[in-house]
Motif scaffolding. Structure first.
Motif, short mmCIF file in Angstrom:
data_model
loop_
_atom_site.label_atom_id
_atom_site.label_comp_id
_atom_site.label_asym_id
_atom_site.label_seq_id
_atom_site.Cartn_x
_atom_site.Cartn_y
_atom_site.Cartn_z
N PHE A 1 11.01 4.03 -6.81
CA PHE A 1 11.31 2.69 -7.31
C PHE A 1 12.14 1.92 -6.28
N HIS A 2 13.19 2.62 -5.80
CA HIS A 2 14.08 1.92 -4.87
C HIS A 2 13.42 1.66 -3.55
N ALA A 3 12.60 2.61 -3.10
CA ALA A 3 11.90 2.41 -1.83
C ALA A 3 11.05 1.14 -1.90
N PRO B 1 2.59 -4.66 3.62
CA PRO B 1 3.54 -3.54 3.82
C PRO B 1 2.93 -2.21 3.37
N ILE B 2 3.22 -1.15 4.11
CA ILE B 2 2.69 0.19 3.75
C ILE B 2 3.85 1.17 3.65
N LEU B 3 3.90 1.87 2.49
CA LEU B 3 4.90 2.92 2.33
C LEU B 3 4.19 4.26 2.46
N ALA B 4 4.70 5.15 3.29
CA ALA B 4 4.07 6.47 3.46
C ALA B 4 4.53 7.39 2.35
N MET B 5 3.64 8.32 1.96
CA MET B 5 4.04 9.39 1.02
C MET B 5 3.58 10.69 1.65
N THR B 6 4.49 11.60 1.80
CA THR B 6 4.03 12.88 2.34
C THR B 6 4.82 14.05 1.80
N MET C 1 3.82 1.99 9.59
CA MET C 1 4.22 1.97 8.18
C MET C 1 5.62 1.38 8.07
N ASP C 2 5.93 0.92 6.84
CA ASP C 2 7.18 0.21 6.67
C ASP C 2 8.27 1.05 6.03
N GLY C 3 7.88 2.14 5.45
CA GLY C 3 8.90 2.96 4.78
C GLY C 3 8.30 4.31 4.45
N TYR C 4 9.07 5.07 3.70
CA TYR C 4 8.71 6.46 3.57
C TYR C 4 9.20 7.00 2.23
N VAL C 5 8.33 7.67 1.46
CA VAL C 5 8.74 8.33 0.21
C VAL C 5 8.35 9.80 0.33
N ALA C 6 9.28 10.69 0.01
CA ALA C 6 8.97 12.11 0.13
C ALA C 6 8.24 12.60 -1.12
N LYS C 7 7.35 13.54 -0.87
CA LYS C 7 6.65 14.16 -2.01
C LYS C 7 7.21 15.54 -2.22
N ILE D 1 0.87 -1.19 0.00
CA ILE D 1 0.00 0.00 0.00
C ILE D 1 0.90 1.23 0.00
N LEU D 2 0.65 2.13 -0.98
CA LEU D 2 1.34 3.43 -0.97
C LEU D 2 0.36 4.39 -0.36
N MET D 3 0.66 4.93 0.78
CA MET D 3 -0.33 5.67 1.55
C MET D 3 0.05 7.13 1.71
N ASP D 4 -0.76 8.00 1.11
CA ASP D 4 -0.58 9.44 1.33
C ASP D 4 -0.93 9.71 2.79
#
Ligand code: ADP
Length: 969
Positions: A836-838, A801-806, A822-828, A771-774
């Motif tokens: 991709f790598h995340a 698994p949930i990746l955060a996006m913020t 959450m399992d990880g984090y991607v910056a917006k 899940i990519l979660m805003d």
């Protein structure tokens, strides 16, 4: 022969001479009388006496022909002596002769003279008795002929009995013919006088002003009408040069023209000239002149007839003034519209742009909700503004249609994409079907076609609570260069009452005013659509039944294009790091564009004027890094966007740049002008972030792909080691688009959820690998949703698994996300490579399909295997199953109620089979349990088993629906 008696002979000779002299004298006297007389009537008394005496008659009468009465009447008579029989004269005067009657009547009929020696003995003499009483005997009657026609008869009587005397007869005839000639001449003179009089009356009384000049241009004759018109006496005009009557500034021209005409050097034709009347008023005359020629064809003057056209001219001038005023008013209205549009759009631009940007930042739930409302309201306001502007443009006839090539399928596809979200939110099916024989490459106005479809489909969605909305296009008529298409938008909504089906196409009309409050709207949409349809040479109508739905149909004509430019759009990856120059005089606009472009990792440079833009373009070129893309504002002071575009296009050093024009004015020709200036794409402000992205991607097209295919964009060439099923929980459309494009490019399958709550529901229905979660979303934030998912998993479900996006990540954000489970984090804004790598770093069971979980209502991979990936068949089976289920369950209930063990066994068996098709293991198991119970006839446990089966099926339904939707694309 004995010699004549000497003295007798002498006397006779002298008598004869005397008579001859008298006859001569009579001729002369007659000539004199006639010469002095005005007409025969005046001459008659003297004539009768002169001739009577001269030819030695005692009585003479003139009988003239009364043509009307068809008789001869006595004109006058003369008697030598006092009458013996006094009534004779008065009887004669009252007497009339018809043709052939009496002596005069006979002469009238025959036209020859008659001599009667003694009327008393003549049987054919009406007055014989009277004549006898008067003592008259011999008679002579001669005709007076004019042009061979008897006009009168002269009658002479004598007291003597006289044998016909040739000489007297000849003389009388000679005199009669003299009188005849006189009458002839008088007749001719009368005729001439009459005609002259008629001509003069015509000349004088004609309502047209008229004068004649001599060869010097001096007026010789002028009629009353001209005098009246100019307020002058004939004496004021006659003798003057004709041009002296004209207004001073006209005189010279008129004199030259007249002279030219009189010498035949200038053609004589109608002209208009201004005259000045005696009271100083000016009158405009239309002059029709012609040359006056003598019998030898020599020009002797000029005649001119004039029509007073002053009133007509004044009316024409007033009409012209009114027309100019109306045009000016319409221009003013148009300019006002354009200005207002600009004035309203500029702040709207700021509101929409800034809210979109703000919504991408860290916000509290309240703030997000408030801003969401602002954003939505601003968009509604913009729609309303566009409708009103369109409507007033159509009303004032200022609406212009484009004729550009476009692809029908692309255009409709994109249009429906924008509506899909709304349909989905209401749980409606939105489908589009274009018949394969419909020609795709068309020439017309795609923007306006889109507007009609958006209105009709928008209405269909608005007025439909459940069911579907289907757009259908088919060919109605086609020639080599034109096609007429029939579009239908059908829904299963509330429908429209028959008596309202006409009025809804009128402006401001709604079928049911009470629904206005419920559904909103202005009632302008259909009015505009029907005008647009008319401009496309088509018509629009509706078929509808209350409660069952509506079908709006419209036809439209298009040109056929050979082929439409279908260059693939640039890939989003190509935007990364791409320099772009933004030219806009408005600081807010610059700021909004800056943020939007930066969010796509473009490198914007912002300038406030065309002059700065040219400098910057030149600088970049010299430094070897020319701008591939320039975004221009159309309306700028000094040099506007069009002029700038023109300059860039004409400069061979700069012309490679792709141009995007943004305009906030409602000028119909902006799009056309943009194209002329070589602008690749045009958009109206306020432009939504997602639209701007589309415009840029389209404008860049292939160009960027080739420019940048050099490997700088590593992300584009990446492929994931394992295709995942990913749930993307994100409320922002642009981010959705961006993420979906990247993720699918790397080989993943993506399902979108618009907010946290939806994400939660989707996770419950279906399993995902990731899940990519805003973090910031309306309804339920990403953190809350994550917490709920983790809580649910605690009861034994598999952990997803949930990746955060913020966006605008603050220190501590990462920790908060991880803390929420959450399992990880991607910056917006999302950097593709980073994302991709995340994902890859999570190492999600590479190469291993996910095992079905205990709680899964169905095993998707097994199911797909079973259907051999035949999606159509799968969808049909799902449809059947969903339709059959309620019936089967109710039959089952009935069987249980009747304790009918056989019935229970049969239905449970059928349900087991049906669920088995979908690898719905739970449903299969529960059905099997019930089937066994039925078969063993132990119905005591049946109720519990039934509930378990019904629950399993209930859980299976949403999973099947979701599967059906996903496989539709
Ligand atoms: P608006 O939707 O802004 O009121 P329109 O001109 O688009 O204005 O529509 C006029 C009216 O026609 C609507 O208010 C509604 O009463 C009726 N109408 C239009 N489309 C539909 C539809 N698909 N189903 C039912 N009613 C409709």
């Amino acid at each position: 022969m004995p010699p004549p008696d000497e003295p007798d002979a002498l006397q006779q000779a002298s008598t004869a001479r005397l008579r001859a002299e008298r006859r001569l004298a009579t001729f002369e006297a007659t000539t004199r009388v006639l010469a002095e007389a005005r007409d025969l009537r005046e001459a008659t008394p003297t004539l009768l006496r002169t001739i009577g005496e001269g030819l030695e008659w005692d009585h003479a009468a003139m009988w003239s022909v009364d043509r009307v009465g068809g008789v001869l009447r006595c004109e006058d008579l003369w008697q030598a002596d006092a009458a013996v029989f006094p009534e004779f004269a008065s009887i004669n005067r009252q007497m009339t002769f018809s043709a052939g009657a009496g002596l005069p009547g006979r002469v009238w009929t025959t036209g020859t003279p008659v001599w009667v020696p003694d009327v008393v003995t003549d049987a054919n003499c009406a007055l014989a008795t009277c004549a006898a009483k008067e003592g008259l005997h011999a008679a002579l009657a001669v005709p007076i002929l004019v042009a061979g026609c008897v006009l009168a008869v002269m009658e002479f009587l004598s007291r003597r009995i006289l044998a016909a005397d040739e000489q007297t007869l000849q003389t009388a005839m000679g005199l009669a013919s003299q009188i005849g000639r006189f009458m002839e001449q008088k007749h001719a003179e009368d005729a001439l006088r009459d005609s002259e009089k008629r001509f003069r009356d015509l000349f004088e009384d004609a309502p047209i002003a008229y004068h004649e000049t001599d060869t010097n241009g001096i007026v010789r004759r002028v009629n009353r009408a001209e005098c009246r018109l100019l307020g002058l006496d004939p004496a004021d005009i006659v003798g003057k040069h004709a041009w002296e009557l004209l207004a001073p500034e006209e005189r010279e021209r008129s004199r030259d023209a007249m002279r030219g005409k009189l010498t035949r050097q200038v053609q004589v034709e109608a002209v208009e000239r201004d005259y000045v009347a005696a009271d100083g008023s000016r009158r405009t005359m239309e002059i029709h002149a012609s040359l006056i020629e003598d019998k030898d064809g020599r020009v002797v003057g000029l005649r001119s007839a004039k029509l007073d056209v002053t009133a007509r001219k004044r009316a024409e001038a007033e009409l012209k003034k009114a027309k100019e005023a109306a045009e000016a008013a319409s221009r003013a209205k148009g300019e006002f519209l354009a200005n207002m549009s600009h004035e309203i759009r500029t702040p709207m631009n700021a509101i929409i742009g800034m809210t979109e940007l703000a919504l991408n930042t860290e916000l509290s739930d309240d703030q997000r909700e408030f801003l969401g409302v602002v954003h939505e309201s601003a968009n509604s306001l913009l729609t309303l503004l566009n409708d009103i502007l369109d409507f007033s443009k159509i009303e004032s006839g200022r609406f212009e249609m484009e004729a550009i090539p476009f692809g029908l399928r692309d255009t409709l596809g994109q249009t429906l994409d924008t509506l899909a979200l709304r349909a989905e939110q209401k749980g409606l099916e939105l489908a589009c079907h274009i018949r394969p024989d419909v020609h795709d490459a068309l020439i017309g106005d795609p923007g306006r076609l889109r507007q009609i479809v958006v209105n009709l489909v928008g209405n269909a969605i608005k007025f439909t609570a459940r069911g579907d909305v289907v757009v259908h296009v088919e060919r109605e008529q086609e020639t080599d260069d034109r096609v007429r298409l029939l579009f239908t938008v059908a829904d299963t909504g509330i429908g429209i009452a028959a008596d309202k089906q006409q009025i809804i196409f009128e402006a401001f009309s709604q079928a049911d005013t009470s629904t206005t409050r419920r559904y909103g709207g202005t009632g302008l949409g259909l009015a505009i659509s029907s005008q647009l349809v008319a401009m496309m040479g088509g018509r629009i109508w509706v078929e509808s039944e209350v409660g069952s739905g509506s079908a709006f149909h419209f036809t439209a004509q298009f040109g056929r294009a050979a082929a439409v430019d279908t260059r693939p759009a640039a890939d989003l990856a190509q935007l990364d790091g791409l320099p772009v120059l933004v030219v806009d005089d408005n600081a807010t606009n610059r700021r909004i564009l800056d943020e939007m472009l930066t969010s796509w990792h473009m490198q914007p440079t912002l300038v406030a004027s065309a002059a700065e833009a040219l400098q910057e373009l030149e600088r970049a070129r010299r430094s070897g890094n020319p701008y591939p893309l320039v975004i221009l504002d159309a309306l700028m002071p000094e040099m506007d966007g069009f002029m700038l575009a023109d300059r860039i296009g004409k400069d061979p050093n700069l012309s490679a740049a792709r141009l995007v024009m943004l305009s906030s004015a409602a000028h119909a020709d902006h799009a056309a002008r943009s194209r002329q200036c070589g602008v690749a794409c045009y958009a109206t402000k306020p432009v939504k972030q997602s639209d701007l992205l589309d415009v840029i991607v389209t404008a860049l097209g292939e160009q960027v792909m080739t420019r940048r295919a050099s490997g700088r964009d590593a992300a584009a060439s990446l492929t994931s080691s394992r295709p995942l099923r990913i749930l993307l929980a994100e409320d922002n459309e642009v981010n959705q688009k961006l993420a979906v494009r990247w993720l699918t490019k790397w080989g993943h399958t993506v399902v979108i959820a618009g907010d946290g709550r939806e994400a939660l529901a989707k996770v419950a229905q279906d399993g995902f690998d990731l899940i990519l979660m805003d973090v910031q979303m309306p309804e339920m934030s990403g953190l809350e949703a994550t917490a709920a998912i983790r809580a649910r998993e605690a009861s034994g479900e598999r952990r997803t698994p949930i990746l955060a996006m913020t966006a605008h990540a603050l220190a501590g954000d990462r920790e908060r996300c991880l803390a929420a489970g959450m399992d990880g984090y991607v910056a917006k804004p999302i950097r593709p490579e980073q994302m991709f790598h995340a994902i890859e770093d999570l190492n999600l069971c590479p190469g291993e399909p996910r095992a079905p979980q205990i709680g899964d209502p169905l095993d998707e991979s097994e199911l797909l295997n079973r259907f051999d990936n035949d999606m159509d068949l799968l969808r049909e089976a799902i449809q059947d199953f969903l339709e059959q289920c309620p019936k089967r369950l109710s039959t089952l209930r009935d069987a249980l109620g009747r304790s009918d063990a056989d019935g229970v066994t049969r239905v449970a068996h059928a349900l087991k089979g049906a669920a088995g098709n979908f690898a719905a293991h739970q449903a299969v198991e529960t059905a099997q349990t019930l089937e066994t119970i039925g078969r063993q006839g132990l119905l005591g446990d049946a109720a519990k088993a039934y509930t378990a089966l019904a629950d399993a099926i209930e859980r299976l339904k949403p999973a099947l629906l979701d599967l059906r939707d996903r496989t539709r694309a």
